[in-house]
Enzyme design. Structure first.
Site, short mmCIF file in Angstrom:
data_model
loop_
_atom_site.label_atom_id
_atom_site.label_comp_id
_atom_site.label_asym_id
_atom_site.label_seq_id
_atom_site.Cartn_x
_atom_site.Cartn_y
_atom_site.Cartn_z
N ARG A 105 9.49 15.28 -4.57
CA ARG A 105 9.31 13.90 -5.01
C ARG A 105 9.75 13.80 -6.47
O ARG A 105 9.29 14.56 -7.32
CB ARG A 105 7.84 13.52 -4.90
CG ARG A 105 7.60 12.11 -5.40
CD ARG A 105 6.14 11.80 -5.55
NE ARG A 105 6.00 10.41 -5.96
CZ ARG A 105 4.97 9.96 -6.64
NH1 ARG A 105 4.00 10.76 -7.01
NH2 ARG A 105 4.91 8.68 -6.96
N HIS A 194 7.12 3.80 -6.14
CA HIS A 194 6.40 3.95 -4.85
C HIS A 194 7.32 3.69 -3.66
O HIS A 194 6.87 3.28 -2.59
CB HIS A 194 5.20 2.97 -4.75
CG HIS A 194 4.12 3.22 -5.74
ND1 HIS A 194 3.52 2.19 -6.44
CD2 HIS A 194 3.52 4.35 -6.15
CE1 HIS A 194 2.58 2.69 -7.24
NE2 HIS A 194 2.57 4.01 -7.08
N LEU A 223 -1.88 0.02 -3.24
CA LEU A 223 -2.93 -0.11 -4.26
C LEU A 223 -3.68 1.20 -4.41
O LEU A 223 -4.61 1.50 -3.66
CB LEU A 223 -3.90 -1.24 -3.86
CG LEU A 223 -3.25 -2.58 -3.46
CD1 LEU A 223 -4.30 -3.57 -3.04
CD2 LEU A 223 -2.40 -3.12 -4.59
N ASN A 225 -4.29 4.45 -7.75
CA ASN A 225 -4.43 4.51 -9.20
C ASN A 225 -3.29 3.78 -9.88
O ASN A 225 -3.48 3.05 -10.84
CB ASN A 225 -4.42 5.97 -9.66
CG ASN A 225 -5.79 6.38 -10.10
OD1 ASN A 225 -6.53 5.58 -10.67
ND2 ASN A 225 -6.12 7.63 -9.83
N ARG A 255 -3.43 1.14 -16.46
CA ARG A 255 -2.29 0.35 -16.94
C ARG A 255 -2.55 -1.13 -16.71
O ARG A 255 -3.16 -1.50 -15.70
CB ARG A 255 -1.00 0.73 -16.21
CG ARG A 255 -0.66 2.20 -16.26
CD ARG A 255 0.64 2.47 -15.50
NE ARG A 255 0.73 3.84 -15.07
CZ ARG A 255 1.12 4.23 -13.85
NH1 ARG A 255 1.48 3.33 -12.94
NH2 ARG A 255 1.17 5.50 -13.54
N GLY A 346 -6.19 0.14 -1.17
CA GLY A 346 -5.74 -0.71 -0.06
C GLY A 346 -6.28 -0.23 1.28
O GLY A 346 -6.61 -1.03 2.16
P1 AMP Z 1 -4.74 6.84 -4.80
O1 AMP Z 1 -4.07 6.80 -6.14
O2 AMP Z 1 -3.92 6.26 -3.70
O3 AMP Z 1 -5.33 8.19 -4.47
O4 AMP Z 1 -6.02 5.85 -4.91
C1 AMP Z 1 -7.06 6.11 -5.82
C2 AMP Z 1 -7.92 4.87 -5.96
O5 AMP Z 1 -8.49 4.53 -4.68
C3 AMP Z 1 -9.09 5.08 -6.92
O6 AMP Z 1 -9.21 3.96 -7.79
C4 AMP Z 1 -10.27 5.16 -5.98
O7 AMP Z 1 -11.47 4.73 -6.58
C5 AMP Z 1 -9.85 4.18 -4.90
N1 AMP Z 1 -10.68 4.35 -3.70
C6 AMP Z 1 -10.75 5.43 -2.89
N2 AMP Z 1 -11.70 5.24 -1.94
C7 AMP Z 1 -12.23 4.01 -2.16
C8 AMP Z 1 -13.25 3.21 -1.53
N3 AMP Z 1 -13.93 3.66 -0.48
N4 AMP Z 1 -13.52 2.00 -2.06
C9 AMP Z 1 -12.86 1.54 -3.13
N5 AMP Z 1 -11.89 2.23 -3.76
C10 AMP Z 1 -11.58 3.44 -3.29
#
Ligand code: AMP
Length: 415
Positions: A105, A194, A223, A225, A255, A346
């Site tokens: 990646r 992405h 959606l 981080n 951000r 998401g």
């Molecule tokens: P990623 O970058 O795709 O791994 O997503 C990370 C984000 O997803 C972080 O802000 C986590 O807090 C959020 N996240 C993961 N599980 C949940 C959940 N059950 N409810 C709300 N946000 C979540």
């Protein structure tokens, strides 16, 4: 996360063999050995705190996690840990599960890379030239490629770019209204990120709708981080919320997303702020962290539920920005078939999805609250009568990278 059925994912004529997918950052190296045909992960792992104290590695195979604590001074050492984990816990990289390719990646491919490419010295040189476009991300990606080339000199290695899927953006969508010399000399334009996730999720959405990809218009909301929205028309990205860098667009963990471009000059005048200070604050100290004191959306949601006013405002700002981008991208598409949520927030936050879609009635979306509250894997969350569909589709960037690698090796044209 549920895995789409293997027969649904279209032909992978490059063979369904294992691809070692590498996502190397400045201080971490994530990997997955994934079957390009079915998406099955034979093993996955993470080597983190590279170059920092307290190095840590984790390797998961057949549901069992193997942890390792060791100092990991550089990316060469990180790759030694990776190969040692495979040697000790399997599967056997030199035997039955030998990868047919390594897929890397790479965050920024600039305008030079519109598709996945086989890595050679010339490609590596171009990647180094692109570092100023993504100083926080590309150096780690390049370090990962260099050590993988040493470790697997006989394997084809490919670079899959986060930006490549968006190279189909029309000129009007990717051009900033800034002086010509900036655009010509310094390649200032919108690139988007992405891309592997948007490509995978939009294709799965078309498959779930039972429509040909070529005749499906989707807005994907990735959606996590980092967060971005993408308008996909007939399988091609036509607009997206991130721009030259991953700072633009939606509100993210640390951000801010869209800002008034007058802000740096203003803060320089009133606070004497320097550009490096501004850059740091926008990359690391803004977004949810600035608004709610925590960059983690789950924590923000919990604080909001407990009555925290700052967390409630953060949630509302995130939703407002999402609604605004969703509306704009729907109009860019002209005809909308579906909106699909993916990535950590998401996929997991029913409350966020509901807050956005309850305001999307104008687009013809009617939320099925029960479905939204009980999402498991790929799920339709709009009612049967909804004119426009809404889905949750767990993203799978590793599988998409493996597919891209396999398709490139088979000599197929991509996207
Ligand atoms: P990623 O970058 O795709 O791994 O997503 C990370 C984000 O997803 C972080 O802000 C986590 O807090 C959020 N996240 C993961 N599980 C949940 C959940 N059950 N409810 C709300 N946000 C979540």
């Amino acid at each position: 996360m549920s895995m789409p059925d293997a027969q649904d994912d279209g032909p992978v004529t490059g063979g369904g063999g294992p691809v070692l997918v590498i996502n190397a950052g400045s201080s971490s190296l994530k990997y997955q050995l994934v079957l390009a045909g079915s998406g099955e992960a034979l093993a996955s792992g993470l080597v983190e705190r590279i170059g920092l104290e307290g190095g840590h590695a984790q390797h998961t195979v057949t549901g069992t996690e193997h942890e390792l604590e060791r100092e990991i001074p550089d990316h060469t050492a990180a790759f030694e840990v990776l190969t040692a984990q495979f040697a000790e816990h399997g599967p056997d990289l030199a035997g039955a599960s030998a990868p047919v390719a390594v897929g890397h990646r790479v965050v920024h491919g600039g305008a030079r890379f519109a598709t996945t490419v086989l890595i050679d010295e010339e490609v590596l040189g171009t990647l180094r030239d692109l570092v100023p476009l993504a100083p926080l991300h590309n150096p780690g990606n390049i370090a990962g490629i260099e050590v993988a080339l040493q470790a697997f000199p006989d394997l084809p290695q490919v670079a899959v770019f986060d930006t490549a899927f968006h190279q189909t953006l029309p000129e009007a969508a990717h051009t900033y209204a800034v002086p010509l010399s900036w655009r010509q000399t310094f390649h200032v334009r919108r690139y988007g990120f992405h891309g592997t996730s948007h490509a995978y999720v939009s294709r799965r959405t078309a498959e779930l709708l039972g429509r040909p990809v070529e005749d499906t218009n989707v807005v994907v909301l990735h959606l996590g981080n980092g967060a971005s929205a993408c308008a996909v028309a007939g399988g091609r990205s036509v607009d997206t919320s991130m721009g030259l860098t991953p700072l633009e667009g939606l509100v993210m963990g640390t951000r801010p997303g869209d800002l008034d471009p007058g802000l740096p000059a203003h803060l320089s005048r009133v606070a004497g702020m320097t550009l490096p200070e501004f850059d740091h604050a926008l990359n690391k100290e803004s977004g949810l962290k600035a608004l709610a004191g925590d960059s983690d959306f789950r924590t923000v949601t919990e604080l909001r539920a407990a009555g925290d006013a700052a967390a409630a405002l953060a949630f509302d700002v995130v939703v407002h920005r999402l609604v605004r981008h969703l509306g704009a991208l729907a109009l860019v598409l002209g005809r909308l078939d579906a909106v699909t949520f993916t990535a950590g927030i998401g996929e997991n936050s029913a409350v966020l999805r509901a807050a956005v879609l309850e305001r999307a009635g104008l687009l013809g979306i009617e939320l099925d609250h029960d479905a939204n509250d009980t999402v498991a894997g790929e799920t339709r969350i709009s009612t049967a009568d909804s004119r426009v569909a809404a889905f949750v589709v767990p993203t799978n960037e590793e599988w998409e990278i493996a597919r891209e690698a396999a398709q490139l090796l088979a000599g197929q044209s991509l996207h």
